[in-house]
Scaffold this active site. Sequence first.
Site, mmCIF file in Angstrom:
data_model
loop_
_atom_site.group_PDB
_atom_site.id
_atom_site.type_symbol
_atom_site.label_atom_id
_atom_site.label_comp_id
_atom_site.label_asym_id
_atom_site.label_seq_id
_atom_site.Cartn_x
_atom_site.Cartn_y
_atom_site.Cartn_z
ATOM 1 N N LYS A 53 0.838 -1.209 0.000
ATOM 2 C CA LYS A 53 0.000 0.000 0.000
ATOM 3 C C LYS A 53 0.869 1.255 0.000
ATOM 4 C CE LYS A 53 -3.821 -2.433 2.161
ATOM 5 N NZ LYS A 53 -4.710 -2.690 3.308
ATOM 6 N N GLN A 97 -4.766 -1.392 9.401
ATOM 7 C CA GLN A 97 -4.688 -2.715 8.801
ATOM 8 C C GLN A 97 -5.335 -3.745 9.732
ATOM 9 O OE1 GLN A 97 -3.694 -3.327 5.700
ATOM 10 N NE2 GLN A 97 -4.099 -5.516 5.901
ATOM 11 N N ASP A 120 -11.047 2.859 3.586
ATOM 12 C CA ASP A 120 -11.407 1.433 3.513
ATOM 13 C C ASP A 120 -12.917 1.246 3.369
ATOM 14 O OD1 ASP A 120 -9.353 -0.502 3.534
ATOM 15 O OD2 ASP A 120 -8.942 -0.175 5.668
#
Length: 288
Positions: A53, A97, A120
């Site tokens: 990422k 995460q 997200d």
Amino acid sequence: MTAQLIDGNALARRTRDEVAGQVRTLLARGTIPGLAVLLVGDDPASQVYVRHKVADCESVGMRSMLARLPATLGEAELLARIRALNDDSTVHGILVQLPLPRHLDAQRVIETIDPAKDVDGFHVANAGALMVGRAGFRPCTPWGCMRMLEAIGCDPRGKHAVVVGRSNIVGKPMAMLLLQAHATVTVCHSATPDLGAFTRQADIVVAAVGRRGLIAADMVKPGAVVIDVGMNRDDAGKLCGDVDFAGVREALGPDGWITPVPGGVGPMTRAMLLVNTVQAAQAAAAVA
Ligand code: GUN
């Protein structure tokens, strides 16, 4: 003749190129899009994902800030960090995460993120926006799957889509996106008896369970589109999905489509995070 491949790498490259152009426009106006990534603990898979990422951000000219935090981190401290990022105008996207160490309440952590920075799309405000068809961030994996369908000219309208898996990250938002695109949607899961009876009726199958061999060759209809979200290892340690790739590809025939693993959904998930982050930066720049 076997089914055609949906090339996630090529589509992700095109998507990144589009994002890079949007980043250049923002830079010219004085905004550097910035993504903050929080990694708690040392889960090996998470380390790899996070590294990707950060590298992706660089590849399109975005700024990324990675905080590696100890597995013993207290929840209050993590929430305080998130609140500080919420208040930092140079940060447009915040990503925690998952999975988090067990002593942390993942839902509470996610809901501390400012929904306008929740790239997200996991915050209840964004999940709810998807549910009622309002604008908001869409979770990257199902959003990437929708892009893949679009790329092969597959319009879900009137088609029967069978989603296997009901996670908050993939299965549930996938079902909502397909429904919004006017598909007839069936959601199957671990308590579904005779999964094949459902998948054999499907024009579109999305497999998102995390179990290799879940979708066998006798479980698909010729001409269907099969999207494999699974990320597993075979006995030789090689990456594989939830779909028996060779067998299913054969069974789908020349009118069918299938995503490979690796090189299918994974690269698109990464690309869609960049799409969401640049969108967050565009929105912030518009109100600044
Ligand atoms: N862990 C597995 N997939 C994801 C994802 O899409 N986002 C985050 N934050 N963590 C994950």
